[in-house]
Design a protein around this motif. Sequence first.
Motif, PDB file in Angstrom:
ATOM      1  N   GLU A 121     -49.184 -13.580  60.930  1.00  0.00           N
ATOM      2  CA  GLU A 121     -49.369 -15.033  60.796  1.00  0.00           C
ATOM      3  C   GLU A 121     -50.490 -15.333  59.816  1.00  0.00           C
ATOM      4  OE1 GLU A 121     -48.339 -16.977  65.170  1.00  0.00           O
ATOM      5  OE2 GLU A 121     -50.312 -16.133  64.792  1.00  0.00           O
ATOM      6  N   ARG A 122     -51.569 -14.583  59.940  1.00  0.00           N
ATOM      7  CA  ARG A 122     -52.746 -14.838  59.116  1.00  0.00           C
ATOM      8  C   ARG A 122     -52.560 -14.313  57.688  1.00  0.00           C
ATOM      9  NH1 ARG A 122     -53.348 -15.319  64.137  1.00  0.00           N
ATOM     10  NH2 ARG A 122     -55.030 -16.554  65.063  1.00  0.00           N
ATOM     11  N   GLN A 123     -51.707 -13.311  57.533  1.00  0.00           N
ATOM     12  CA  GLN A 123     -51.351 -12.878  56.177  1.00  0.00           C
ATOM     13  C   GLN A 123     -50.594 -13.986  55.441  1.00  0.00           C
ATOM     14  OE1 GLN A 123     -49.201  -9.206  57.191  1.00  0.00           O
ATOM     15  NE2 GLN A 123     -50.709  -8.052  56.023  1.00  0.00           N
ATOM     16  N   VAL A 124     -49.723 -14.689  56.169  1.00  0.00           N
ATOM     17  CA  VAL A 124     -48.984 -15.802  55.563  1.00  0.00           C
ATOM     18  C   VAL A 124     -49.956 -16.887  55.113  1.00  0.00           C
ATOM     19  CG1 VAL A 124     -47.268 -17.612  55.959  1.00  0.00           C
ATOM     20  CG2 VAL A 124     -46.900 -15.332  56.911  1.00  0.00           C
ATOM     21  N   VAL A 125     -50.946 -17.182  55.959  1.00  0.00           N
ATOM     22  CA  VAL A 125     -51.950 -18.197  55.616  1.00  0.00           C
ATOM     23  C   VAL A 125     -52.692 -17.797  54.351  1.00  0.00           C
ATOM     24  CG1 VAL A 125     -54.119 -19.266  56.327  1.00  0.00           C
ATOM     25  CG2 VAL A 125     -52.260 -19.043  57.959  1.00  0.00           C
ATOM     26  N   LEU A 126     -53.102 -16.533  54.272  1.00  0.00           N
ATOM     27  CA  LEU A 126     -53.814 -16.040  53.089  1.00  0.00           C
ATOM     28  C   LEU A 126     -52.946 -16.194  51.847  1.00  0.00           C
ATOM     29  CD1 LEU A 126     -56.124 -14.543  51.645  1.00  0.00           C
ATOM     30  CD2 LEU A 126     -55.098 -12.383  52.406  1.00  0.00           C
ATOM     31  N   PHE A 127     -51.665 -15.863  51.984  1.00  0.00           N
ATOM     32  CA  PHE A 127     -50.760 -15.963  50.840  1.00  0.00           C
ATOM     33  C   PHE A 127     -50.586 -17.419  50.412  1.00  0.00           C
ATOM     34  CE2 PHE A 127     -46.854 -15.585  48.403  1.00  0.00           C
ATOM     35  CZ  PHE A 127     -47.050 -14.381  47.753  1.00  0.00           C
TER      36      PHE A 127
ATOM     37  N   LYS B  22     -59.989 -16.157  64.730  1.00  0.00           N
ATOM     38  CA  LYS B  22     -60.384 -16.714  66.024  1.00  0.00           C
ATOM     39  C   LYS B  22     -59.664 -18.023  66.353  1.00  0.00           C
ATOM     40  CE  LYS B  22     -63.986 -14.047  67.331  1.00  0.00           C
ATOM     41  NZ  LYS B  22     -64.079 -13.418  68.664  1.00  0.00           N
ATOM     42  N   THR B  23     -58.937 -18.593  65.377  1.00  0.00           N
ATOM     43  CA  THR B  23     -58.319 -19.917  65.567  1.00  0.00           C
ATOM     44  C   THR B  23     -56.894 -19.764  66.082  1.00  0.00           C
ATOM     45  OG1 THR B  23     -59.644 -20.804  63.754  1.00  0.00           O
ATOM     46  CG2 THR B  23     -57.728 -22.096  64.434  1.00  0.00           C
ATOM     47  N   PRO B  24     -56.560 -20.361  67.229  1.00  0.00           N
ATOM     48  CA  PRO B  24     -55.196 -20.231  67.769  1.00  0.00           C
ATOM     49  C   PRO B  24     -54.177 -20.972  66.907  1.00  0.00           C
ATOM     50  CG  PRO B  24     -56.496 -21.726  69.126  1.00  0.00           C
ATOM     51  CD  PRO B  24     -57.435 -21.141  68.124  1.00  0.00           C
ATOM     52  N   PHE B  25     -53.001 -20.354  66.762  1.00  0.00           N
ATOM     53  CA  PHE B  25     -51.906 -20.973  66.014  1.00  0.00           C
ATOM     54  C   PHE B  25     -50.944 -21.697  66.961  1.00  0.00           C
ATOM     55  CE2 PHE B  25     -53.642 -18.848  62.649  1.00  0.00           C
ATOM     56  CZ  PHE B  25     -52.843 -18.681  61.536  1.00  0.00           C
ATOM     57  N   PHE B  26     -51.025 -21.351  68.225  1.00  0.00           N
ATOM     58  CA  PHE B  26     -50.058 -21.868  69.183  1.00  0.00           C
ATOM     59  C   PHE B  26     -50.577 -23.146  69.839  1.00  0.00           C
ATOM     60  CE2 PHE B  26     -48.011 -21.935  73.420  1.00  0.00           C
ATOM     61  CZ  PHE B  26     -46.694 -21.920  73.013  1.00  0.00           C
ATOM     62  N   LYS B  27     -49.702 -24.141  69.974  1.00  0.00           N
ATOM     63  CA  LYS B  27     -50.091 -25.400  70.621  1.00  0.00           C
ATOM     64  C   LYS B  27     -49.591 -25.396  72.066  1.00  0.00           C
ATOM     65  CE  LYS B  27     -49.766 -28.037  66.315  1.00  0.00           C
ATOM     66  NZ  LYS B  27     -49.130 -29.149  65.620  1.00  0.00           N
ATOM     67  N   ASN B  28     -50.505 -25.644  72.987  1.00  0.00           N
ATOM     68  CA  ASN B  28     -50.126 -25.665  74.400  1.00  0.00           C
ATOM     69  C   ASN B  28     -49.378 -26.934  74.777  1.00  0.00           C
ATOM     70  OD1 ASN B  28     -51.257 -23.139  75.107  1.00  0.00           O
ATOM     71  ND2 ASN B  28     -53.294 -24.052  75.060  1.00  0.00           N
ATOM     72  N   GLU B  29     -49.583 -27.990  73.999  1.00  0.00           N
ATOM     73  CA  GLU B  29     -48.904 -29.259  74.275  1.00  0.00           C
ATOM     74  C   GLU B  29     -48.268 -29.789  73.000  1.00  0.00           C
ATOM     75  OE1 GLU B  29     -51.726 -31.975  75.846  1.00  0.00           O
ATOM     76  OE2 GLU B  29     -52.036 -30.865  77.710  1.00  0.00           O
ATOM     77  N   LYS B  30     -47.171 -30.523  73.176  1.00  0.00           N
ATOM     78  CA  LYS B  30     -46.553 -31.178  72.028  1.00  0.00           C
ATOM     79  C   LYS B  30     -47.515 -32.212  71.435  1.00  0.00           C
ATOM     80  CE  LYS B  30     -41.566 -31.102  72.967  1.00  0.00           C
ATOM     81  NZ  LYS B  30     -41.135 -30.710  71.628  1.00  0.00           N
ATOM     82  N   PRO B  31     -47.530 -32.372  70.117  1.00  0.00           N
ATOM     83  CA  PRO B  31     -48.331 -33.470  69.560  1.00  0.00           C
ATOM     84  C   PRO B  31     -47.677 -34.800  69.891  1.00  0.00           C
ATOM     85  CG  PRO B  31     -46.993 -32.459  67.848  1.00  0.00           C
ATOM     86  CD  PRO B  31     -46.801 -31.634  69.082  1.00  0.00           C
ATOM     87  N   SER B  32     -48.468 -35.818  70.027  1.00  0.00           N
ATOM     88  CA  SER B  32     -47.913 -37.166  70.187  1.00  0.00           C
ATOM     89  C   SER B  32     -47.551 -37.695  68.807  1.00  0.00           C
ATOM     90  CB  SER B  32     -48.948 -38.088  70.839  1.00  0.00           C
ATOM     91  OG  SER B  32     -50.007 -38.335  69.918  1.00  0.00           O
ATOM     92  N   PRO B  33     -46.736 -38.743  68.713  1.00  0.00           N
ATOM     93  CA  PRO B  33     -46.456 -39.333  67.396  1.00  0.00           C
ATOM     94  C   PRO B  33     -47.741 -39.757  66.681  1.00  0.00           C
ATOM     95  CG  PRO B  33     -44.913 -40.180  69.010  1.00  0.00           C
ATOM     96  CD  PRO B  33     -45.938 -39.387  69.778  1.00  0.00           C
ATOM     97  N   TYR B  34     -48.735 -40.194  67.438  1.00  0.00           N
ATOM     98  CA  TYR B  34     -50.002 -40.585  66.820  1.00  0.00           C
ATOM     99  C   TYR B  34     -50.718 -39.356  66.250  1.00  0.00           C
ATOM    100  CZ  TYR B  34     -54.537 -42.767  66.039  1.00  0.00           C
ATOM    101  OH  TYR B  34     -55.687 -43.225  65.453  1.00  0.00           O
TER     102      TYR B  34
END
Length: 857
Positions: free
Chosen positions: A91-97, A186-198
């Motif tokens: 995942e972090r290799q993709v970010v670097l790229f 150290k930063t999580p990529f996974f979201k525990n909750e759906k984002p709201s439209p806001y």
Amino acid sequence: MDGSSNSALQTYDKHVGLKFQLYNSLFTSLPFHRVEKTGVLLSIFLLHCEEGFAKEQSPTDIISTFFRQYTPYRTKQEQLDLLFRFVQYAERQVVLFDALEDASFRETHDMAGAGTLKHLQAEIEQTQTQEQLKEKLKDFSVRLVLTAHPTQFYPSEVLGIINDLSKALVSDNTVQVNSFLRQLGKTPFFKNEKPSPYDEAVSLIWYLENIFYQSAGQIMSYLKSQFPEAVSEQNPVIRLGFWPGGDRDGNPFVTAGITLQVAEALRGGILKSYYRDVRKLKRRLTFKGVLSKLIALEEKLYNNLFLPGYKADITKEDILTPLLQIKETLIQEHNSLFLNLAENLISKVEVFGLYFASLDVRQDSSAHTEVLEAIAATGVLPQNYAELSPQEKISALLNANTTVDPAALENELHRDTLESMQAIRTIQGINGPEGCHRYIISHSTSALDIMEVYGLFLLSGWKPQELSVDIVPLFETIDDLKNAREVMQALYTSDVYRQHLHRQGDIQSIMLGFSDGTKDGGYLMSNWSIYKAKEELSLLAKQYDLQVVFFDGRGGPPARGGGRTHQFYASMGPKIASKEIQLTIQGQTISSNFGTIDSAQYNMEQLLHAGIRNALFTGNETSLSSEEEQVMQRLSEVSYQAYNTLKTHPDFLEYLNYASPLRYYAEANIGSRPSKRKPGKLNLNDLRAVPYVGSWSQLKQNLPGYYGVGSALEKLEAEGQWEAIAQLYRGSLFFRTLLGNCEMAMTKCFFPLTAFLAQHPRYGELWKMIHEEFERTTKYVLRLTGNNHLMEDKPVNLHSIQMRQRIELPLLTIQQFALTRIREMEEQEAATADKSTFEKLVMRCSFGIINAERNSA
């Protein structure tokens, strides 16, 4: 490969390829739990995957032999731990790229080359077409509409790191890069909750403030400096639209309250941007007769932004008037010193007003019918409204002459429909008329669908003469596109609707969607149906003395109508109205094509150039002869037949559900909107295009981007039409653009990943059908292009795709392994704790795989 292509490839390798190898090695020394070993083992695992697929091994076999040959891990828990660490690392290799491609944009793209405004300037000077340009720019614009369709899995925190990482990479600041890579770890990529439209709106407002505000300002400043006579203050050439908070089609979480909240956030975002610019101007414009005006403007902006309880009292004119006075003072009294800074801010205010991006409201036509039937039950409309004919319904709506209180309706959706129409008027009063002025109707199938919305506006309290809202039908399925002319003609012959259009400047906006079109009719038929619908609707509008504006719903990958979008617009023929270019920019396309100021400016210029050049220098390549149209029609029909045979196979959707992570899309928490329009059994009509196309992408089969093309080419060759096809390819930019995007979709396929399914007793037949069509399409496309392999004529894009494919291959292998394990447990009806672990592994792989497909447009 010619010299220029080779040079471009070398430049790309120097700034992206080699730097990726260098900075990727930093990961191996990151001081995190067992990460050092992970980096080494992942490199070995990648090679093992490549060798295994070359030997026709399945993902399960590849992972099994890897653990046996290269690791001491023998327990299930140890092996799963390592696979999860591989996912985190990749995942972090993709970010670097991504960050490296962003940072090197200026080096890998010619900012003054073909398709840019500098190139346009040279063409205009050479052809002496300044007057034609002035005429075109009177009402031409490019409108980019940002949507929250979740085709990207980066949380906002990670997007921020990418932005900072790109800046550090530009300056080759290795210490900073290392710090950001550690932060990334150290930063999580996974979201525990759906984002709201806001939440989705706030994420996109970041792009408005940090990217579009700057890049659009630079484009407008350049246009004004080079073509001062052509650019009109009344017509901003760049316009932005916005869907989060307004698009309620199938999204129960978007309410009128959210719409108002997002409009307020948009207003706050643009005022904050102006405030920052005014403060910067104060540091330079310290002159007599200038500074005092800036101080007064700064104070007014501050009060509107930061004072609690302060009643908003600033208008667009309150900002523009002192700036225009300052401009005159600089010219007359201060030798135009720093004039460019003042003009740049003036351009921004003219483009963005107080609304930043125009908030569109969208709802499905069936919702409006429901609301009106509920209103009929209150006595405002005839009790038998549902049984009336379309014409009787329209008559009842126009004669209602009353305002319905939303509180009188029991259902929340019904109340919200009326409240959202009232909210539009509130937004227009605060943010200006452009702040919210379009209502889009999904699944428009008849004139009644549009007139029901018109009637609902009247029932919600609008007066006909005050209704400053464009009602925009959305035609998307193949049948809807075919019927679009009939629908619009019925509207144009309605006195009431024609008067409404007259009050709107005799302009009708029509949205033509691609995503449901490709689900319905396949790649060629959907593209050709949109093209023909545009021709017919353009002619119809001209007959009724109207201007038609087409709004294209086109996603990131070619399978959702994306690909090389500027080439798509450059290929539109002279029979298609081109008053404006309007299109949706969604998901990963926002970050990949508009993620930096440089890339945003470059891609906006490409669209501007395509639209302007079409009007000024239309060549033969954009005109199709009647013979060429017949060939296109026949290709589309045969392609549709091939796709329809596959689509109607009884196991088609079940195959996708079985082999791909389709059923886990809703659990990935990447968007506020459900993955299906309606709950219940899976069916193609209700399945949203994002999970549909995204699942084929993660299978590396990309079916919606090419299926049926090879069958069509083969059939027409058998009918003796090959030379006609070759002539079409040579002469039509439209056809070449379609096949070029098709090549991109196929280049991203990797059938060895799922080759084990060829032997499946139920789904083997489908896998073979899809693979054979892929091989067939590849063979015929290469015959037409004369190339030895796909995308041979686009070496830089090809190299980028290939590098990304190497990063994602371990993720693809792990995902298919996990899906296989889940299927085995389900078939054995063994509900164990392991199943949820494997399901989490599937979802986690999705993040990196989808993000690695970023260069889809």
